[in-house]
Design a protein around this motif. Structure first.
Motif, short mmCIF file in Angstrom:
data_model
loop_
_atom_site.label_atom_id
_atom_site.label_comp_id
_atom_site.label_asym_id
_atom_site.label_seq_id
_atom_site.Cartn_x
_atom_site.Cartn_y
_atom_site.Cartn_z
N ARG A 40 3.90 4.12 -0.63
CA ARG A 40 4.65 4.61 -1.79
C ARG A 40 5.98 3.88 -1.97
NH1 ARG A 40 4.47 8.93 -4.94
NH2 ARG A 40 2.84 9.85 -3.68
N GLY B 192 0.60 10.33 -7.78
CA GLY B 192 -0.42 9.59 -7.05
C GLY B 192 -0.39 8.11 -7.39
N LEU B 193 -1.44 7.44 -7.00
CA LEU B 193 -1.56 6.00 -7.28
C LEU B 193 -1.62 5.74 -8.78
CD1 LEU B 193 -4.20 5.16 -4.55
CD2 LEU B 193 -1.85 4.33 -4.61
N PRO B 194 -1.21 4.58 -9.24
CA PRO B 194 -0.63 3.47 -8.48
C PRO B 194 0.83 3.75 -8.13
CG PRO B 194 -0.65 2.91 -10.80
CD PRO B 194 -1.32 4.27 -10.67
N TYR B 195 1.37 3.00 -7.18
CA TYR B 195 2.73 3.21 -6.68
C TYR B 195 3.74 2.27 -7.31
CZ TYR B 195 0.88 6.22 -2.96
OH TYR B 195 0.28 7.24 -2.24
N ASP B 196 3.45 1.73 -8.48
CA ASP B 196 4.36 0.78 -9.13
C ASP B 196 5.76 1.36 -9.33
OD1 ASP B 196 2.03 -0.65 -9.27
OD2 ASP B 196 1.86 -0.62 -11.46
N ASP C 12 0.79 -1.23 0.00
CA ASP C 12 0.00 0.00 0.00
C ASP C 12 0.83 1.29 0.00
OD1 ASP C 12 -2.24 -1.62 0.07
OD2 ASP C 12 -2.44 -1.49 2.25
#
Length: 195
Positions: free
Chosen positions: A46, A122-126, A44
């Motif tokens: 970063r 921002g999301l996603p944190y891939d 979840d």
């Protein structure tokens, strides 16, 4: 995609380092019903490990940085929900030895082949999680990552790897945040309590 992925030659690059002396305090807001020294292995956060293979503890150099990362997550929000305030607590932490962090900010970005998108998107944190894994595996063996808070880019925050868990100690815990020091930080950001 939110920013560049780590370059193939990352392990040959010399990162910019921040060294925090022993006993230098770190600030952290955390869920009050949990223990404050928590190395998150979920996917979840970063800078969490993309595969959960190591844990990450998030903290900040100053109370304002920890506040920004905890209470300013909704851009433009000016009120702190009473329930959120009651669910959170503050802890001062300190390391019993020097902690070395890779600076993923300022000129440290260019040295590594990164951009501020890695820390501020921002999301996603891939992408930031890919950077976390690459920096975790860097031959320098740093204790974590130093980066600027997304919601206040003047504040320095830390993602500390669990291989550095043993030198982190609790100094002081405050479970009631309805205190003058807390509201002074909130006032700095133009934030108040929802009624």
């Amino acid at each position: 995609m939110s920013g560049p992925l780590p370059p193939a030659d990352l392990h040959g690059r010399q990162p910019e380092l921040i060294e925090r002396p022993a006993d230098k305090e770190l600030h952290r807001f955390y869920t009050a019903k949990c223990e404050p020294i928590f190395f998150d292995t979920s996917q979840d956060g970063r800078f969490n490990a993309p595969d959960g293979s190591y844990g990450v503890l998030y903290a900040a150099r100053q109370g304002a940085g920890a506040f920004a990362e905890t209470f300013l997550r909704k851009p433009g929000g000016t009120l702190i929900d009473t329930d959120l305030l009651q669910r959170k607590a503050h802890v001062l932490l300190a390391a019993t030895r020097k902690v070395t962090l890779i600076r993923l900010a300022g000129s440290g970005l260019a040295r590594l082949g990164a951009t501020a998108e890695v820390t501020h998107s921002g999301l996603p944190y891939d992408v930031p999680q890919a950077w976390s894994a690459a920096l975790f595996g860097h031959p320098i063996g740093a204790d974590g990552i130093a980066y600027h808070a997304r919601h206040d880019d003047t504040e320095l925050c830390y993602a500390i790897f669990d291989r550095s868990a043993s030198p982190i100690d609790e100094v002081d815990r405050e479970v009631d945040l309805d205190r003058d020091w807390f509201w002074r930080i909130a006032e700095h950001y133009g934030v108040g309590l929802a009624q």
